[in-house]
Scaffold this active site. Sequence first.
Site, PDB file in Angstrom:
ATOM      1  N   SER A   1       0.802  -1.217   0.000  1.00 42.13           N
ATOM      2  CA  SER A   1       0.000   0.000   0.000  1.00 42.13           C
ATOM      3  C   SER A   1       0.840   1.275   0.000  1.00 42.13           C
ATOM      4  O   SER A   1       1.630   1.493  -0.890  1.00 42.13           O
ATOM      5  CB  SER A   1      -0.966  -0.039   1.180  1.00 42.13           C
ATOM      6  OG  SER A   1      -1.859   1.018   1.074  1.00 42.13           O
TER       7      SER A   1
ATOM      8  N   LYS B   1     -11.403   0.279  -0.737  1.00 40.39           N
ATOM      9  CA  LYS B   1     -11.452   1.722  -0.916  1.00 40.39           C
ATOM     10  C   LYS B   1     -10.861   2.044  -2.285  1.00 40.39           C
ATOM     11  O   LYS B   1     -10.139   1.227  -2.858  1.00 40.39           O
ATOM     12  CB  LYS B   1     -10.727   2.431   0.208  1.00 40.39           C
ATOM     13  CG  LYS B   1      -9.306   1.988   0.467  1.00 40.39           C
ATOM     14  CD  LYS B   1      -8.835   2.618   1.754  1.00 40.39           C
ATOM     15  CE  LYS B   1      -7.387   2.279   2.067  1.00 40.39           C
ATOM     16  NZ  LYS B   1      -7.248   1.016   2.801  1.00 40.39           N
TER      17      LYS B   1
HETATM   18  C1  G16 Z   1      -5.023  -0.274   5.549  1.00 45.91           C
HETATM   19  C2  G16 Z   1      -6.435  -0.646   5.835  1.00 45.91           C
HETATM   20  C3  G16 Z   1      -7.198   0.547   6.323  1.00 45.91           C
HETATM   21  C4  G16 Z   1      -6.507   1.174   7.514  1.00 45.91           C
HETATM   22  C5  G16 Z   1      -5.078   1.479   7.162  1.00 45.91           C
HETATM   23  C6  G16 Z   1      -4.261   1.958   8.351  1.00 45.91           C
HETATM   24  O1  G16 Z   1      -4.980   0.616   4.481  1.00 45.91           O
HETATM   25  O2  G16 Z   1      -7.071  -1.184   4.706  1.00 45.91           O
HETATM   26  O3  G16 Z   1      -8.474   0.128   6.666  1.00 45.91           O
HETATM   27  O4  G16 Z   1      -7.166   2.333   7.896  1.00 45.91           O
HETATM   28  O5  G16 Z   1      -4.441   0.324   6.684  1.00 45.91           O
HETATM   29  O6  G16 Z   1      -4.183   0.949   9.280  1.00 45.91           O
HETATM   30  P1  G16 Z   1      -3.263   1.071  10.545  1.00 45.91           P
HETATM   31  O7  G16 Z   1      -3.743   2.282  11.294  1.00 45.91           O
HETATM   32  O8  G16 Z   1      -3.482  -0.209  11.290  1.00 45.91           O
HETATM   33  O9  G16 Z   1      -1.839   1.276  10.077  1.00 45.91           O
HETATM   34  P2  G16 Z   1      -3.958   0.409   3.290  1.00 45.91           P
HETATM   35  O10 G16 Z   1      -4.201   1.557   2.361  1.00 45.91           O
HETATM   36  O11 G16 Z   1      -2.599   0.437   3.944  1.00 45.91           O
HETATM   37  O12 G16 Z   1      -4.283  -0.929   2.730  1.00 45.91           O
END
Ligand code: G16
Length: 540
Positions: free
Chosen positions: A112, A375
């Site tokens: 990501s 998303k």
């Molecule tokens: C992922 C999750 C999101 C979350 C984010 C941050 O996003 O899909 O739902 O809000 O991580 O998570 P954390 O606060 O545990 O670091 P992505 O865009 O990294 O796949």
Amino acid sequence: MIQTIPTTPIDGQKPGTSGLRKTTATFRQPGYLENFVQSIWDGIGGVAGKVLVLGGDGRAFNAEAVQIILKMAVASGAAKVIVGQGGLLSTPAASNLIRARGADGGIILSASHNPGGDDGDFGVKYNTANGGPAPEPVTNAIFAASAAIAQYHILTAHDLDLNALGETGLGEMTVEVVDPVSDYAALMETLFDFDAIRALIASGFSLRFDAMHAITGPYAREILVNRLGAPEASVMNAVPLPDFGGGHPDPNPVWAHELMGLMMGADAPDFGAASDGDGDRNMIVGRGCYVTPSDSLAVIAANATCAPGYAKGLAGVARSMPTSAALDRVADARGLPCYATPTGWKFFGNLLDAGRATLCGEESAGTGSDHVREKDGLWAVLMWLNILATKRLSVAEVMQAHWAEFGRNYYSRHDYEGVDKTAAEALVADLRAQLDKLADLPAGPLVVSEAEDFSYTDPVDRSVTSGQGIQIKFEGGARLVLRLSGTGTHGATLRVYMENYEGSEFGTDPQAALVDVIAAAEALAGIKTRLGREAPDVVT
Ligand code: G16
């Protein structure tokens, strides 16, 4: 020839907030990826006869990993794998392909927004047949399989050419290489009024989209330039690179500073936006006006009916618990059900599948709808463009009108990154231990009214997920949330989320508006002393 390779469990292959994320070097260790992929197959009851989607955001190790996964899919009897050309697919495009093709699931290769490259991070995420991230029971089964693994299966074969579109065979399995962009772009045309957006752009409205050298470059060029008529230069950092050009592909004011500088400058375009490594996050910014993700979600909820795909109205809305309650104000005013889930897009899946929520979003720059089960960064950009094309207002005017109608939830998140894991866990544990006794006690300049460790009962399948963040509410309405990130790969990251509602004064700097909550957080948790940090590393 199919080989069965003996192996032993590797510690720590536990999917976090969003799949398994580790350093690229960790994933490159012999057998590391193979162990985890076999654990996915074992955790989901095998892949024999199944159809899977496969692709990633193009970061370092993407190309090698795709070849390994194809050879492991055929060795375990998969019927077909649909792969994005060159092994590439954005996360929302992969979600769409799984749904559109009726696939049994898919694997998305990405860490990501984490940096990529040889010294960066890599990740593997399994999505189920609804196109969404595997829910907790599935990730738990994958983790259990990783702890019991004794062997994996892989075909010995040459690498496939994934640049030529069309079907080819790999052993008994069919591999279909598809254009990563076209199905996704076609889906966007069904949701948004492309004619109205094209007319807005033709009228001289200027925009800049920062692809951050990540996966959305080709998507943005096709949609914004080819289909909507924006000038070529509207897409910056458009070429995906394995190390994202050395950047940190996280669309926030800190990491997208090049775009922010432009948008706050004298010759700023009317509209700016950015997306992350795998294309599911977004940042929205107008000329001289940054829109927080929580506010963006609320604005979209209030105005979604501008877009043809949502003209019938919304069934309900959902946000992660740490996300600001700006969404709740819109939901209240419009009489919509509003759900608060734990952090992680996977928790929205049941609400979307059951038709209880149409829109979802998170403070961490994620917004989306029931069009896919992830998303979707470009979706949010197009939604904003559709709203602006309908209203013919600037971004700043949209925000002023929104706050005038609903009030403003001042909001900020402070991140303490790469801190000592033991110290961070102890900080959270000690605060958790006091929660029962905090009500009515002072915390710096504020007084606690409620304190809890957030637990979520899924309204659809009644599953319970506990320990999802400490939530403290104060007399007067301010709110504080503390939790540890589940996506980092170095030490621990403490996230401190703060909000305070204001009904009439909308022009204050958020850090000033939140000064009492910031002081209360320090008084309650002793962050500076316990983590040895003078200030947060990232303030959004
Ligand atoms: C992922 C999750 C999101 C979350 C984010 C941050 O996003 O899909 O739902 O809000 O991580 O998570 P954390 O606060 O545990 O670091 P992505 O865009 O990294 O796949």
